[in-house]
Design a protein around this motif. Structure first.
Motif, PDB file in Angstrom:
ATOM      1  N   SER A   1       0.744  -1.160   0.069  1.00 34.88           N
ATOM      2  CA  SER A   1       0.013   0.067  -0.157  1.00 34.88           C
ATOM      3  C   SER A   1       0.880   1.342   0.020  1.00 34.88           C
ATOM      4  O   SER A   1       2.118   1.145   0.118  1.00 34.88           O
ATOM      5  N   GLY A   2       0.076   2.339   0.058  1.00 36.05           N
ATOM      6  CA  GLY A   2       0.816   3.649   0.140  1.00 36.05           C
ATOM      7  C   GLY A   2       1.244   4.011   1.569  1.00 36.05           C
ATOM      8  O   GLY A   2       2.279   4.632   1.858  1.00 36.05           O
ATOM      9  N   ASN A   3       0.473   3.453   2.644  1.00 35.43           N
ATOM     10  CA  ASN A   3       0.955   3.321   4.038  1.00 35.43           C
ATOM     11  C   ASN A   3       0.615   4.655   4.603  1.00 35.43           C
ATOM     12  O   ASN A   3       1.208   4.985   5.821  1.00 35.43           O
ATOM     13  N   ASN A   4       0.083   5.719   4.172  1.00 40.25           N
ATOM     14  CA  ASN A   4      -0.435   6.855   4.642  1.00 40.25           C
ATOM     15  C   ASN A   4      -1.742   6.431   5.608  1.00 40.25           C
ATOM     16  O   ASN A   4      -2.775   6.322   5.059  1.00 40.25           O
ATOM     17  N   HIS A   5      -1.590   6.035   6.840  1.00 39.92           N
ATOM     18  CA  HIS A   5      -2.558   6.077   7.588  1.00 39.92           C
ATOM     19  C   HIS A   5      -3.404   7.282   7.999  1.00 39.92           C
ATOM     20  O   HIS A   5      -4.605   7.026   8.778  1.00 39.92           O
ATOM     21  N   LEU A   6      -3.045   8.375   7.582  1.00 36.81           N
ATOM     22  CA  LEU A   6      -4.186   9.494   7.721  1.00 36.81           C
ATOM     23  C   LEU A   6      -5.560   9.006   6.913  1.00 36.81           C
ATOM     24  O   LEU A   6      -6.480   9.167   7.331  1.00 36.81           O
ATOM     25  N   CYS A   7      -5.254   8.316   5.627  1.00 40.60           N
ATOM     26  CA  CYS A   7      -6.382   7.978   4.800  1.00 40.60           C
ATOM     27  C   CYS A   7      -6.853   6.597   5.702  1.00 40.60           C
ATOM     28  O   CYS A   7      -8.398   6.590   5.400  1.00 40.60           O
ATOM     29  N   HIS A   8      -6.216   5.523   6.090  1.00 38.52           N
ATOM     30  CA  HIS A   8      -6.918   4.627   6.963  1.00 38.52           C
ATOM     31  C   HIS A   8      -7.686   5.214   7.974  1.00 38.52           C
ATOM     32  O   HIS A   8      -8.987   4.832   7.976  1.00 38.52           O
ATOM     33  N   CYS A   9      -7.198   5.868   8.952  1.00 44.32           N
ATOM     34  CA  CYS A   9      -7.956   6.412  10.022  1.00 44.32           C
ATOM     35  C   CYS A   9      -9.045   7.220   9.762  1.00 44.32           C
ATOM     36  O   CYS A   9     -10.003   7.150  10.594  1.00 44.32           O
ATOM     37  N   SER A  10      -8.901   7.881   8.856  1.00 42.43           N
ATOM     38  CA  SER A  10     -10.030   8.940   8.560  1.00 42.43           C
ATOM     39  C   SER A  10     -11.359   8.204   7.967  1.00 42.43           C
ATOM     40  O   SER A  10     -12.391   8.789   8.134  1.00 42.43           O
TER      41      SER A  10
ATOM     42  N   ASP B   1      -9.733   9.522  -0.665  1.00 39.69           N
ATOM     43  CA  ASP B   1      -9.381   9.590  -2.062  1.00 39.69           C
ATOM     44  C   ASP B   1     -10.650   9.477  -2.601  1.00 39.69           C
ATOM     45  O   ASP B   1     -11.382   8.401  -2.773  1.00 39.69           O
ATOM     46  N   HIS B   2     -11.196  10.611  -3.249  1.00 38.55           N
ATOM     47  CA  HIS B   2     -12.469  10.753  -3.805  1.00 38.55           C
ATOM     48  C   HIS B   2     -12.498   9.917  -5.326  1.00 38.55           C
ATOM     49  O   HIS B   2     -13.542   9.783  -6.041  1.00 38.55           O
ATOM     50  N   ASP B   3     -11.378   9.812  -5.758  1.00 43.23           N
ATOM     51  CA  ASP B   3     -11.273   8.977  -7.144  1.00 43.23           C
ATOM     52  C   ASP B   3     -11.604   7.356  -6.787  1.00 43.23           C
ATOM     53  O   ASP B   3     -11.924   6.722  -7.782  1.00 43.23           O
ATOM     54  N   SER B   4     -11.255   7.106  -5.699  1.00 37.76           N
ATOM     55  CA  SER B   4     -11.328   5.646  -5.174  1.00 37.76           C
ATOM     56  C   SER B   4     -11.761   5.429  -3.752  1.00 37.76           C
ATOM     57  O   SER B   4     -11.043   4.902  -2.976  1.00 37.76           O
ATOM     58  N   PRO B   5     -12.626   5.878  -3.477  1.00 35.95           N
ATOM     59  CA  PRO B   5     -13.300   6.065  -1.993  1.00 35.95           C
ATOM     60  C   PRO B   5     -13.475   4.456  -1.638  1.00 35.95           C
ATOM     61  O   PRO B   5     -13.191   4.500  -0.303  1.00 35.95           O
ATOM     62  N   GLU B   6     -13.938   3.534  -2.417  1.00 35.43           N
ATOM     63  CA  GLU B   6     -14.199   2.304  -1.625  1.00 35.43           C
ATOM     64  C   GLU B   6     -12.850   1.605  -1.340  1.00 35.43           C
ATOM     65  O   GLU B   6     -12.870   0.873  -0.212  1.00 35.43           O
ATOM     66  N   THR B   7     -11.746   1.910  -1.914  1.00 36.97           N
ATOM     67  CA  THR B   7     -10.337   1.477  -1.388  1.00 36.97           C
ATOM     68  C   THR B   7      -9.574   2.460  -0.752  1.00 36.97           C
ATOM     69  O   THR B   7      -8.217   1.934  -0.475  1.00 36.97           O
ATOM     70  N   SER B   8     -10.018   3.698  -0.648  1.00 35.13           N
ATOM     71  CA  SER B   8      -9.037   4.631   0.034  1.00 35.13           C
ATOM     72  C   SER B   8      -8.546   4.172   1.206  1.00 35.13           C
ATOM     73  O   SER B   8      -7.188   4.377   1.410  1.00 35.13           O
ATOM     74  N   ALA B   9      -9.363   3.724   2.031  1.00 31.29           N
ATOM     75  CA  ALA B   9      -8.707   3.404   3.570  1.00 31.29           C
ATOM     76  C   ALA B   9      -7.796   2.265   3.329  1.00 31.29           C
ATOM     77  O   ALA B   9      -6.680   2.193   4.120  1.00 31.29           O
ATOM     78  N   SER B  10      -7.687   1.245   2.464  1.00 27.81           N
ATOM     79  CA  SER B  10      -6.764   0.122   2.436  1.00 27.81           C
ATOM     80  C   SER B  10      -5.738   0.646   1.500  1.00 27.81           C
ATOM     81  O   SER B  10      -4.318   0.236   1.538  1.00 27.81           O
ATOM     82  N   ASP B  11      -5.597   1.328   0.333  1.00 27.35           N
ATOM     83  CA  ASP B  11      -4.777   1.945  -0.580  1.00 27.35           C
ATOM     84  C   ASP B  11      -3.782   2.835   0.341  1.00 27.35           C
ATOM     85  O   ASP B  11      -2.560   2.622  -0.062  1.00 27.35           O
ATOM     86  N   ARG B  12      -4.359   3.764   1.013  1.00 29.64           N
ATOM     87  CA  ARG B  12      -3.541   4.714   1.707  1.00 29.64           C
ATOM     88  C   ARG B  12      -2.346   5.250   0.811  1.00 29.64           C
ATOM     89  O   ARG B  12      -1.343   5.604   1.380  1.00 29.64           O
ATOM     90  N   ALA B  13      -2.734   5.674  -0.229  1.00 32.69           N
ATOM     91  CA  ALA B  13      -1.985   6.376  -1.335  1.00 32.69           C
ATOM     92  C   ALA B  13      -2.172   7.953  -1.577  1.00 32.69           C
ATOM     93  O   ALA B  13      -2.372   8.252  -2.742  1.00 32.69           O
ATOM     94  N   MET B  14      -2.238   8.580  -0.619  1.00 36.63           N
ATOM     95  CA  MET B  14      -2.195  10.031  -0.800  1.00 36.63           C
ATOM     96  C   MET B  14      -1.101  10.746  -0.115  1.00 36.63           C
ATOM     97  O   MET B  14      -0.790  10.255   1.065  1.00 36.63           O
ATOM     98  N   ASN B  15      -0.400  12.012  -0.647  1.00 40.03           N
ATOM     99  CA  ASN B  15       0.690  12.547   0.112  1.00 40.03           C
ATOM    100  C   ASN B  15       0.091  13.185   1.413  1.00 40.03           C
ATOM    101  O   ASN B  15      -1.190  13.601   1.444  1.00 40.03           O
ATOM    102  N   ARG B  16       0.899  13.167   2.424  1.00 43.30           N
ATOM    103  CA  ARG B  16       0.851  14.032   3.558  1.00 43.30           C
ATOM    104  C   ARG B  16       1.192  15.490   3.382  1.00 43.30           C
ATOM    105  O   ARG B  16       2.540  15.599   3.289  1.00 43.30           O
ATOM    106  N   GLN B  17       0.387  16.551   3.500  1.00 45.93           N
ATOM    107  CA  GLN B  17       1.193  17.596   3.262  1.00 45.93           C
ATOM    108  C   GLN B  17       1.648  18.217   4.445  1.00 45.93           C
ATOM    109  O   GLN B  17       1.063  18.286   5.641  1.00 45.93           O
ATOM    110  N   VAL B  18       2.883  18.668   4.358  1.00 44.55           N
ATOM    111  CA  VAL B  18       3.477  19.106   5.668  1.00 44.55           C
ATOM    112  C   VAL B  18       3.650  20.817   5.527  1.00 44.55           C
ATOM    113  O   VAL B  18       3.168  21.314   6.696  1.00 44.55           O
ATOM    114  N   ILE B  19       3.777  21.339   4.476  1.00 41.48           N
ATOM    115  CA  ILE B  19       3.638  22.817   4.442  1.00 41.48           C
ATOM    116  C   ILE B  19       3.132  23.352   3.262  1.00 41.48           C
ATOM    117  O   ILE B  19       3.756  22.744   1.920  1.00 41.48           O
TER     118      ILE B  19
END
Length: 553
Positions: free
Chosen positions: A306-315, A387-405
């Motif tokens: 996966s992308g492993n961004n757990h912000l996506c999973h936890c949200s 991820d609005h393009d793939s909402p059904e798999t967003s939590a498992s794909d976890r493939a979105m950047n985390r914005q730092v600044i």
């Protein structure tokens, strides 16, 4: 094993308790893996730890390992900086690490505190190793790549030290291989001095984002270093009680100068659509200054593609259901209801409903028992990391950047720094503030004419400061800043105690916020390894009897 690496291992053992064999494997192997697809790492199968670095690809691979810890820390940052606040509640086991953070019941054994300490100092050790290996530009490594790699290492060393000082206050400052033995907690002044020194060096050594090849997008840049300096100088001036008034004034001015450098560089622009900062079709867009890269397959865990961004999973851990996910806005809806009518940030930040492509309809995250269309109970969702393009798999794909600044924050930093420096806003501060406000309402960002939602002119220091506080809450929700903001503004306790969730929803325990929560406890395991790590006020093992934060609010 060479002498340099032996020193690394010994120093790390005193910073965090970990089996020596595991540690050796961790540093050797992690140095050879990529932190994300967009970072060019060369061929890791050809690299040998004992002979690194021999080529430009080797140098890049070593630097990539410094980024790698952040792939594993998305949840940690979020839980430590969002869950304890008045904006967020936890759907996790109340007796687990995340649940305890949400209920303000943490102690020195909390797993997320342990994880951040360990990962941050591992990355700092890697940064120190890279700097020492590349200082003399080894044969086979070009001067350009060696210089840039040192710049990245110094940026990231500052980055991790910044998180450490925000979470714990005084912390060990480790800048050389072998310095970790029985390290002492340095005063905040010393920590910030090192952070600033590293960021200034990084700004000199790093290229602008436009100068990077496409395969290197996602690396630290000159703009990222300057933006970080704007944030660090502002924070330093606000939190370090040992500074003089003259120093504070100087640092506020420097914060404004560095923010202006970022703006004047022309490298970044505000996105017209606020959502495009999280749109996967617009990764690393024109507003993004530094973001942690999460692509499918970027996880460093065995068997995890996966992308492993757990912000996506936890949200969105419970998907299209009304069950409470790992994190959610509280049932009080205080933040959601505070947005002004027409602000595009509201729908992007918080969703009561979400379009579900598989049913061609909206799914509502609430209960409407009597069918009148009015939400009666349930929890909204933090929408930025779905991820609005793939909402059904967003939590498992976890493939979105985390914005730092992002550039929007730089504008707000400029406005705030001017107000703090001068004791009142000037036109430059209003102009910077209104850039963000105008984008929120889709107004002409660059117009010389007043726009309908421009901030009211004539505000004094307090009025403008309150506007900054409110605007940051609307603009930067769930971007791992809010708790740090409350601390640097010295309004942590009163803000949370006076919130609707603290007053009306005692089950979330927010009313127990106390002055000790200005800092987290040093992990207990670290104190057992290193007796020099004294404990923060209010926690088991502390010898501090007088509340050091009482006068802050």
């Amino acid at each position: 094993m060479n002498k340099s690496n032996k020193k690394i291992y010994r120093s790390l053992l005193t910073l965090f308790s970990i089996n020596v064999v595991t540690l050796a494997v961790l540093i050797i192997v992690a140095s050879l893996v990529t932190s994300c697809e967009s970072l060019d790492q060369g061929d890791p199968s050809k690299l040998s730890e004992s002979s690194l670095p021999k080529t430009d690809a080797d140098a890049k691979a070593l630097v990539n390992a410094i980024y790698a810890s952040d792939i594993e820390l998305a949840t940690t940052y979020m839980y430590l900086t969002d869950l304890p606040s008045e904006t967020t509640v936890s759907g996790e086991n109340p007796n687990g690490g995340g649940g305890m953070l949400g209920l303000l019941k943490w102690d020195g054994t909390n797993s997320y505190l342990v994880r951040l300490w360990s990962a941050a100092y591992t990355s700092i050790a890697r940064a120190n190793d890279v700097i020492e290996r590349l200082e003399d530009a080894p044969a086979g490594v070009s001067a350009l790549v060696a210089s840039r790699s040192i710049g990245e290492a110094k940026f990231l060393r500052a980055y991790y030290h910044y998180y450490l000082v925000q979470v714990w206050g005084p912390v060990p400052v480790i800048t050389k291989v072998g310095e970790g033995n029985n390290a002492v907690r340095e005063p905040e002044t010393v920590v910030y001095q090192q952070i600033v020194s590293d960021l200034k060096d990084a700004a000199e050594l790093l290229p602008e984002v436009s100068e990077y090849a496409a395969t290197d997008i996602g690396r630290a840049t000159r703009g990222a270093a300057n933006a970080a300096l704007a944030k660090v100088y502002l924070t330093w001036a606000q939190v370090d009680d040992d500074l003089t008034d003259a120093q504070r004034h100087e640092y506020f001015d420097l914060s404004a100068q560095y923010a202006q450098k970022v703006i004047d560089s022309g490298e970044y622009q505000l996105e017209e659509d606020f959502y495009d900062n999280w749109n996967n079709k617009n990764r690393n867009g024109k507003e993004s200054i530094f973001a942690i890269q999460f692509y499918m397959g970027s996880s460093t865990r065995d068997g995890d593609a996966s992308g492993n961004n757990h912000l996506c999973h936890c949200s969105f851990s419970t998907g299209f259901s009304v069950s409470l996910p790992h994190i959610a806005p509280g049932p009080d809806n205080e933040l959601r209801d505070s947005y002004l009518e027409g602000d595009q940030r509201k729908a992007v930040t918080i969703a009561d409903s979400l379009w579900r492509p598989s049913t061609n309809s909206y799914f509502h995250f609430y209960f409407d028992n009597d069918g009148d269309g009015i939400k009666e109970s349930g929890f909204s969702r933090f929408n930025k990391y779905i991820d609005h393009d793939s909402p059904e798999t967003s939590a498992s794909d976890r493939a979105m950047n985390r914005q730092v600044i992002r550039l929007a924050e730089v504008y707000l930093l400029l406005a705030e720094a001017i107000n703090e420096r001068d004791g009142q806003p000037n036109q430059e501060a209003y102009d910077a503030f209104n850039k963000v406000r105008r984008r929120a309402f889709r107004e002409d960002i660059n117009s010389n004419e007043a726009q309908p939602h421009d901030l009211e002119a004539g505000l004094d220091y307090e009025g403008f400061r309150n506007a900054i506080i409110q605007e940051r809450s609307w603009e930067l929700t769930l971007e791992q800043k809010h708790l740090f903001d409350l601390k640097r503004w010295k309004i942590l306790v009163k803000t949370i105690k006076n919130s609707k969730i603290a007053k009306e929803y005692p089950e979330y325990n927010k009313q127990t916020i106390d002055f000790k929560h200005y800092r987290y406890p040093i992990p207990q395991a670290q104190r057992e390894v290193n007796p020099n790590l004294w404990q923060n006020y209010g926690y088991d093992g502390s010898t501090i009897t007088v509340n050091p934060y009482k006068g802050r609010e």
